[in-house]
Design a protein around this motif. Structure first.
Motif, PDB file in Angstrom:
ATOM      1  N   ILE A 120       0.854  -1.187   0.000  1.00 31.71           N
ATOM      2  CA  ILE A 120       0.000   0.000   0.000  1.00 31.71           C
ATOM      3  C   ILE A 120       0.887   1.233   0.000  1.00 31.71           C
ATOM      4  O   ILE A 120       1.847   1.323   0.776  1.00 31.71           O
ATOM      5  N   THR A 121       0.553   2.184  -0.854  1.00 33.47           N
ATOM      6  CA  THR A 121       1.285   3.442  -0.861  1.00 33.47           C
ATOM      7  C   THR A 121       0.352   4.569  -1.262  1.00 33.47           C
ATOM      8  O   THR A 121      -0.667   4.342  -1.909  1.00 33.47           O
ATOM      9  N   ALA A 122       0.707   5.749  -0.840  1.00 36.91           N
ATOM     10  CA  ALA A 122       0.030   6.950  -1.320  1.00 36.91           C
ATOM     11  C   ALA A 122       0.895   7.516  -2.442  1.00 36.91           C
ATOM     12  O   ALA A 122       2.100   7.260  -2.500  1.00 36.91           O
ATOM     13  N   HIS A 123       0.269   8.249  -3.335  1.00 39.17           N
ATOM     14  CA  HIS A 123       1.019   8.851  -4.436  1.00 39.17           C
ATOM     15  C   HIS A 123       0.501  10.264  -4.631  1.00 39.17           C
ATOM     16  O   HIS A 123      -0.708  10.478  -4.738  1.00 39.17           O
ATOM     17  N   GLN A 124       1.413  11.199  -4.661  1.00 40.48           N
ATOM     18  CA  GLN A 124       1.013  12.595  -4.794  1.00 40.48           C
ATOM     19  C   GLN A 124       0.394  12.868  -6.160  1.00 40.48           C
ATOM     20  O   GLN A 124       0.701  12.195  -7.143  1.00 40.48           O
ATOM     21  N   LEU A 125      -0.472  13.869  -6.170  1.00 43.15           N
ATOM     22  CA  LEU A 125      -1.089  14.315  -7.419  1.00 43.15           C
ATOM     23  C   LEU A 125      -0.380  15.578  -7.904  1.00 43.15           C
ATOM     24  O   LEU A 125       0.265  16.280  -7.138  1.00 43.15           O
ATOM     25  N   ASN A 126      -0.517  15.862  -9.193  1.00 42.55           N
ATOM     26  CA  ASN A 126       0.146  17.027  -9.771  1.00 42.55           C
ATOM     27  C   ASN A 126      -0.778  18.250  -9.787  1.00 42.55           C
ATOM     28  O   ASN A 126      -1.884  18.223  -9.266  1.00 42.55           O
ATOM     29  N   ARG A 127      -0.327  19.305 -10.442  1.00 40.32           N
ATOM     30  CA  ARG A 127      -1.081  20.563 -10.472  1.00 40.32           C
ATOM     31  C   ARG A 127      -2.435  20.439 -11.156  1.00 40.32           C
ATOM     32  O   ARG A 127      -3.344  21.199 -10.862  1.00 40.32           O
ATOM     33  N   ARG A 128      -2.566  19.508 -12.073  1.00 37.30           N
ATOM     34  CA  ARG A 128      -3.856  19.335 -12.759  1.00 37.30           C
ATOM     35  C   ARG A 128      -4.957  18.969 -11.767  1.00 37.30           C
ATOM     36  O   ARG A 128      -6.102  19.394 -11.914  1.00 37.30           O
ATOM     37  N   ALA A 129      -4.622  18.210 -10.740  1.00 36.09           N
ATOM     38  CA  ALA A 129      -5.606  17.867  -9.710  1.00 36.09           C
ATOM     39  C   ALA A 129      -5.999  19.120  -8.930  1.00 36.09           C
ATOM     40  O   ALA A 129      -7.183  19.337  -8.640  1.00 36.09           O
ATOM     41  N   ALA A 130      -5.022  19.948  -8.596  1.00 34.09           N
ATOM     42  CA  ALA A 130      -5.308  21.196  -7.876  1.00 34.09           C
ATOM     43  C   ALA A 130      -6.196  22.110  -8.717  1.00 34.09           C
ATOM     44  O   ALA A 130      -7.083  22.794  -8.188  1.00 34.09           O
ATOM     45  N   GLU A 131      -5.971  22.118 -10.022  1.00 31.57           N
ATOM     46  CA  GLU A 131      -6.823  22.920 -10.916  1.00 31.57           C
ATOM     47  C   GLU A 131      -8.259  22.411 -10.891  1.00 31.57           C
ATOM     48  O   GLU A 131      -9.204  23.205 -10.885  1.00 31.57           O
ATOM     49  N   GLN A 132      -8.437  21.098 -10.858  1.00 26.16           N
ATOM     50  CA  GLN A 132      -9.785  20.529 -10.783  1.00 26.16           C
ATOM     51  C   GLN A 132     -10.479  20.927  -9.484  1.00 26.16           C
ATOM     52  O   GLN A 132     -11.674  21.198  -9.475  1.00 26.16           O
ATOM     53  N   VAL A 133      -9.724  20.976  -8.405  1.00 29.31           N
ATOM     54  CA  VAL A 133     -10.288  21.376  -7.118  1.00 29.31           C
ATOM     55  C   VAL A 133     -10.732  22.840  -7.180  1.00 29.31           C
ATOM     56  O   VAL A 133     -11.800  23.191  -6.679  1.00 29.31           O
ATOM     57  N   SER A 134      -9.927  23.679  -7.820  1.00 31.76           N
ATOM     58  CA  SER A 134     -10.304  25.088  -7.962  1.00 31.76           C
ATOM     59  C   SER A 134     -11.573  25.247  -8.788  1.00 31.76           C
ATOM     60  O   SER A 134     -12.442  26.059  -8.465  1.00 31.76           O
ATOM     61  N   LEU A 135     -11.674  24.461  -9.847  1.00 33.41           N
ATOM     62  CA  LEU A 135     -12.852  24.541 -10.723  1.00 33.41           C
ATOM     63  C   LEU A 135     -14.081  23.868 -10.120  1.00 33.41           C
ATOM     64  O   LEU A 135     -15.217  24.247 -10.418  1.00 33.41           O
ATOM     65  N   ASN A 136     -13.858  22.845  -9.308  1.00 33.54           N
ATOM     66  CA  ASN A 136     -14.951  22.048  -8.725  1.00 33.54           C
ATOM     67  C   ASN A 136     -14.708  21.861  -7.232  1.00 33.54           C
ATOM     68  O   ASN A 136     -14.240  20.807  -6.812  1.00 33.54           O
ATOM     69  N   PRO A 137     -15.038  22.849  -6.407  1.00 40.52           N
ATOM     70  CA  PRO A 137     -14.758  22.722  -4.972  1.00 40.52           C
ATOM     71  C   PRO A 137     -15.455  21.529  -4.320  1.00 40.52           C
ATOM     72  O   PRO A 137     -14.962  20.994  -3.335  1.00 40.52           O
ATOM     73  N   VAL A 138     -16.565  21.091  -4.872  1.00 38.32           N
ATOM     74  CA  VAL A 138     -17.270  19.928  -4.344  1.00 38.32           C
ATOM     75  C   VAL A 138     -17.249  18.828  -5.405  1.00 38.32           C
ATOM     76  O   VAL A 138     -17.622  19.052  -6.547  1.00 38.32           O
ATOM     77  N   GLY A 139     -16.765  17.672  -5.036  1.00 35.57           N
ATOM     78  CA  GLY A 139     -16.758  16.540  -5.957  1.00 35.57           C
ATOM     79  C   GLY A 139     -15.622  16.515  -6.964  1.00 35.57           C
ATOM     80  O   GLY A 139     -15.673  15.762  -7.937  1.00 35.57           O
ATOM     81  N   ALA A 140     -14.582  17.296  -6.738  1.00 33.72           N
ATOM     82  CA  ALA A 140     -13.450  17.318  -7.675  1.00 33.72           C
ATOM     83  C   ALA A 140     -12.818  15.947  -7.835  1.00 33.72           C
ATOM     84  O   ALA A 140     -12.354  15.585  -8.919  1.00 33.72           O
ATOM     85  N   VAL A 141     -12.822  15.151  -6.759  1.00 30.80           N
ATOM     86  CA  VAL A 141     -12.188  13.836  -6.783  1.00 30.80           C
ATOM     87  C   VAL A 141     -12.779  12.953  -7.887  1.00 30.80           C
ATOM     88  O   VAL A 141     -12.091  12.087  -8.433  1.00 30.80           O
ATOM     89  N   LYS A 142     -14.030  13.176  -8.242  1.00 29.79           N
ATOM     90  CA  LYS A 142     -14.676  12.386  -9.289  1.00 29.79           C
ATOM     91  C   LYS A 142     -14.065  12.658 -10.659  1.00 29.79           C
ATOM     92  O   LYS A 142     -14.258  11.883 -11.588  1.00 29.79           O
TER      93      LYS A 142
END
Length: 170
Positions: A120-142
Motif C-alpha cells: 500500500i502506498t500513497a502517491h502525490q497528485l500534480n497541479r492538474r488535480a489542484a486545478e480541478q479542485v479550484s474549478l470544482n470545490p465539491v466533488g473534484a475527486v470524481k
C-alpha cells in the motif's frame, strides 16, 4: 518517506485513541506512552507493528527487500508493506523519472505479491488535480484520473487498484 516518525506516531495514536474512547487524547502524552499503547493494541490481536522512518534517496527496492527478509528471518510473517509515497524512494538507473517510477512500482508490486503480502502506498497528485479542485470545490475527486499522478502516469499500469482522495472539509 515523507512525514517524520513522530508525526506519523502521533497521527496513528490519535486515530487508535479516538476509535477506542470516542474522544481526543490528552495533548501531553509522551511518545513512549503512545508507542506502548499502540503496541498493546496490535499485540491484543497477535500483530506486531513496526514504524520506521527512511530517507528516500537511501531507501530503494533492494533495501526494502533486505528489510523485509530480515523480518522473515526473525520469524515474522509480514502481511503489509505501507510506504508513505513510494515514488520518493531511490530509483534505479532509468532514462527518465517516469520510467524510474514505473520500474520501481513494478518491482515493489511484484515482490509483495510473490511474498503474499499487501503493498500500500500513497502517491502525490500534480497541479492538474489542484486545478480541478479550484474549478470544482465539491466533488473534484470524481474528475481525478491517471494523468494527474505526480512523477509518472505509468503508476496505474502497475497497481491493482487506485483510489483517489480529496478532503473537501477539514
Amino acid at each position: 518517506l515523507e512525514n517524520e516518525t513522530p508525526q506519523n506516531l502521533k497521527q496513528l495514536f490519535k486515530e487508535a485513541w479516538v476509535n477506542d474512547r470516542h474522544e481526543l487524547p490528552p495533548a501531553d502524552i509522551p511518545a513512549e506512552t503512545m508507542v506502548k499503547y499502540l503496541s498493546d493494541k496490535f499485540n491484543m490481536n497477535g500483530w506486531h507493528f513496526v514504524l520506521k522512518r527512511k530517507v528516500g534517496e537511501d531507501f530503494g527496492y533492494n533495501e526494502l527487500k533486505i528489510d523485509f527478509n530480515s523480518y522473515k528471518q526473525a520469524g515474522y510473517t509480514p502481511l503489509a508493506i505501507i510506504i508513505d509515497y513510494a515514488n520518493l524512494m531511490k530509483k534505479g538507473n532509468a532514462d527518465s523519472r517516469d520510467l524510474g517510477v514505473r520500474v520501481l512500482y513494478n518491482s515493489l508490486c511484484n515482490f509483495a505479491k510473490s511474498q503474499n503480502c499487501c503493498f500500500i502506498t500513497a502517491h502525490q497528485l500534480n497541479r492538474r488535480a489542484a486545478e480541478q479542485v479550484s474549478l470544482n470545490p465539491v466533488g473534484a475527486v470524481k474528475k481525478f484520473n491517471e494523468s494527474m499522478l505526480a512523477d509518472s502516469t505509468d503508476v496505474q499500469r502497475e497497481v491493482d487498484i487506485v483510489i483517489y482522495q480529496h478532503k473537501e472539509n477539514d
